[in-house]
Structure formats: structure tokens, C-alpha cells
Design a protein around this motif. Sequence first.
Motif, PDB file in Angstrom:
ATOM      1  N   PRO A  85     -37.628 -11.835 -25.730  1.00  0.00           N
ATOM      2  CA  PRO A  85     -38.576 -13.016 -25.990  1.00  0.00           C
ATOM      3  C   PRO A  85     -38.782 -13.067 -27.771  1.00  0.00           C
ATOM      4  N   ILE A  86     -38.997 -14.343 -28.070  1.00  0.00           N
ATOM      5  CA  ILE A  86     -39.208 -14.331 -29.500  1.00  0.00           C
ATOM      6  C   ILE A  86     -40.482 -14.793 -29.849  1.00  0.00           C
ATOM      7  N   PRO A  87     -41.212 -14.450 -30.882  1.00  0.00           N
ATOM      8  CA  PRO A  87     -42.261 -15.109 -31.361  1.00  0.00           C
ATOM      9  C   PRO A  87     -42.238 -16.533 -31.836  1.00  0.00           C
ATOM     10  N   THR A  88     -43.124 -17.372 -31.521  1.00  0.00           N
ATOM     11  CA  THR A  88     -42.889 -18.720 -32.296  1.00  0.00           C
ATOM     12  C   THR A  88     -43.013 -18.797 -33.697  1.00  0.00           C
ATOM     13  N   LYS A  89     -43.448 -17.679 -34.334  1.00  0.00           N
ATOM     14  CA  LYS A  89     -43.654 -17.747 -35.843  1.00  0.00           C
ATOM     15  C   LYS A  89     -42.320 -17.507 -36.527  1.00  0.00           C
ATOM     16  N   VAL A  91     -39.506 -18.600 -35.213  1.00  0.00           N
ATOM     17  CA  VAL A  91     -38.853 -20.008 -35.073  1.00  0.00           C
ATOM     18  C   VAL A  91     -39.400 -20.701 -36.154  1.00  0.00           C
ATOM     19  N   LEU A  92     -40.418 -20.923 -36.575  1.00  0.00           N
ATOM     20  CA  LEU A  92     -41.020 -21.598 -37.641  1.00  0.00           C
ATOM     21  C   LEU A  92     -40.583 -21.140 -38.974  1.00  0.00           C
TER      22      LEU A  92
END
Lengths: 97, 379
Positions: A85-89, A91-92
Motif C-alpha cells: 500500500p502507498i500513501p496518497t501523499k 503519489v502527490l
Amino acid sequence: MGGEVAKKGTIIICRCNDVTLDDLMKAIEMGIDDFELLRRYLRLGFGPCQGRSCIMIAARIFARATGKSLGEVLANYKVRPPIVPIPTKLVLRGVKK
Amino acid sequence: MKVLIVGAGISGLFIAYELVKRGVKDIVVIDSSYPGSGASLRNVSCFRSSFTSPEHVILMKESISIWLKLRDELGMKLEQRGYLWVARKPETMDTFRKLVDFHHQYSIPTRIVDVDEVKNIEPNINTNIVAGAMVDPTAGRMPILENFINLYLRVKSLGVKVVPYTTALKLEASGSRVVRAVTTRGEIESDYFVIAAGGGSAKLVKTVGIDLPIVDIPRHPLVTEPYRETIRSGLIIDWDTPGSPHITQNEHGSFILARDLEDVPEASIYSQRIDAFSHIVKPLVELLPFLTKVNIVRYWMGYYDMTPDHHPIYGPLPPYENLYIAAGFSGHGMMMAPVTGKLIASWILDGKPYIDIANNLTAERFKTGRLVKELAVIG
């Protein structure tokens, strides 16, 4: 499969979604005869571990119960990205405004 | 009478279900992979009737009313939590007002809501960037995986033969009748043939000389780990951002995020794009700032089987008298599947669809140029 010590309802197959051996056997008895449908019904491999703990256990039990080979059971199993799982943070980061 | 249905997705299974309910005994459904392996189990599992063409509105209203009846009939699950179309630009509210007027003509109770009410409906929305919204309280979401498997088990128990991992390679015709399908596991003869195989339908009917304009357009949904209920609506749509980013929170607590990205038509279902993550997440984080705190657990691809007017192709495929199509749903096949089942069953058994307006959706329209117009193809 744990012998007679533990009851089926307490043997956990999938720790992400709390799926027990009993849940698995009931789904097979209901007539779910395809491993990809079984996975979608019980949400095996849908959790954060991406199936690392549950898939091989469930696939072996399903193969034994249905008389299919393990290769046949897993023929359509796909690991989906991301691997963990990767944090959306994350990705941004680096996205242009 | 024997019916062969190509495609064990939700459309094919609902067609089988309606035919068996009407007394057809010999039904075979084949699929190239596992049942539901196409768009049926790859969508974001939401439904609505608030479309912008009479065809979609009438058929989808009927479909939702059948879904609701199926709660008792089959134990199907669905929740009418509403759709929330969010406007960032004040001028979009004018568009919404026109849409609401159109929906009211068909007794769909959509309504305009101001910023305060948006905050009331979805307290976690960043209303600083919102001009207002449109709500469809009859729309919602469903646990599609559970519902699909329920339907699959039911049609099998009713005697329908579902044969997975069997690809239809070509059809063979004699005069005005299709006589058999040649598959990877032998030939299947039948009295009637129904093609409900998404984009694959076009390739299959091409083997008997029929051209259907269906193109598979890749779509890219993401799903997060489960969290407590944070979104009340069935679906929130960011109307003013290109590709209409949208988000739902499913019954297990996971958020499903998607956005229509420009992509290569017919690209492989495994041509995942790393850039999909940021394109999808960025606008939705602006709208729902709490999303900066969630973890993405999975990403998959699916197709919209698109037609030129974004409406399905239904009904008989002349010159053949025993060949029928139900494909090209353009992103709405799951929500439409119950009405699809009844329409195709009535076409086969009664010679005409039980709802007249479905006649506008036959393949004939691509020859006459009488295409249907739809403004909002989303969710």
C-alpha cells in the motif's frame, strides 16, 4: 489443517479481512466453483498484504475440495499494483500544480 | 429451444435468468475467462437513472426498479445513497439546472443544492472550491461482487450451463440463420445466439459479416484500505475537472477513486499506467482533503465498451433471424443489466422489446445515422 485442536471457525485464512477456514468451506459448499470468484466473494487478496498470507492457503484448500490442480486454480490470479500500500501523499509528491 | 449466450458477465447472466424464468430450458453461457471477468467486476459498482437521453433515463429507471425488486427475489443488495455532482465553477450550476429540468420531465427527483447543503450532505468536502452541486437521491451503490456471485449461483441452480474458459472464435451461418459457434473447446450448435461479450462482441459478429462500432476504452480505478464511513453519497463526481474524477466508499469502507484518462483505445487490460495514480488522486484530494491520509492498496484496469453515441446496442442483428446483441454499454452495463435481461428475453420470445424505446438502440441506428445523444457518461 490444524487437526482437531482448533475449530474451523477460529482458523484464520486471511488476516486482512478475518476470513476463516469455515467461511472458505461454506463458500465452496455454496457452489462457488471458480477460484477468482471465491476470492472476490471472500475478498481474499483484497487487503493490505495483497494475498501474501491467504492466497496459497486458500488455493490449496480449494484445489483439494474441487479436485483441480493448483496450477489450474491459480491460472487467473493476478497481483495488482502497488505491491505494498502507498500513501496518497507519496503519489502527490512532485505533481505539478 | 436452445439459446447460446456468449459472455458470462452480468448482462449475459441476467439474459439467462430472464429466459429461464420464462420457461427456456436449454441455455448455455460461455466465457473466455472466469464469469464476470470483464467490466462486470471491474466497475465502481454505482447506479443512477439521471442521464441526459430519454433512452437511458427510461431504461435505467426501469433497471433500478428491477434491482430494487431483486432484493426480495434474489437477495440482491443495493443502497440508494444518492449521487453528488459537485460544481467548482458557478456557471456549471446553469448546466445542472437544465439537467434537473430534463430529469423532472421523467420524474427523476434530482435537485440543486447550495454550498451550505453540500457541507451538510458531505461534511468532509472542501467547500472553498465548490460553487454548488446536483443531487440524485435515487442513485446509489451496491456490493457488485456479492450480487454478481449471487446471480451466478442462482442461474446455475436454475439449470443454466455456465461454461467458463471457452472462447468463441467465430460464428457460422447458413442462409439467414447462425447455426453454430466455433469455440476453443469445440463447436456449439444452437437455435438462438446472444452476444453479450463487451468489446469482444464486435470481433465475434464480424465473422458473420456484421460491423458494430464498439471500441474498448481503458479505465483505471484505484482502491484504498478500508476506513470508517467518511462519504455518505453513493458517488461524488468532480464535474468541472476534465475526466470527471469520482469517488465512492464501498460497504467495506474502502474508497474507490477513478477518472477518465486519455488512453489508447483497445490497449491491453494489463497496460497499467503509473501516472494514473497522480492524475486521479490530485483533484479528489482538493475536493476531499482527508484523502491525503489514506493508503492506496490496489489498482486495476477495466474497459468501457464504447459506441459512437455512448448507448448500448440491443436486439436482433439482421440479416440473421436468430442472432441478438447486448453490448457496447459504454460504462453502464452493470446498472443496466436487469433491464437488459428482460429486453433481450422479450425480443427473443415475443419478437419485440417489452419497452418500446429500446427499439431506438438497435444496430440499425449506425446505418441510418439516427444516433442517441448523451452529455454525461460517468459513473
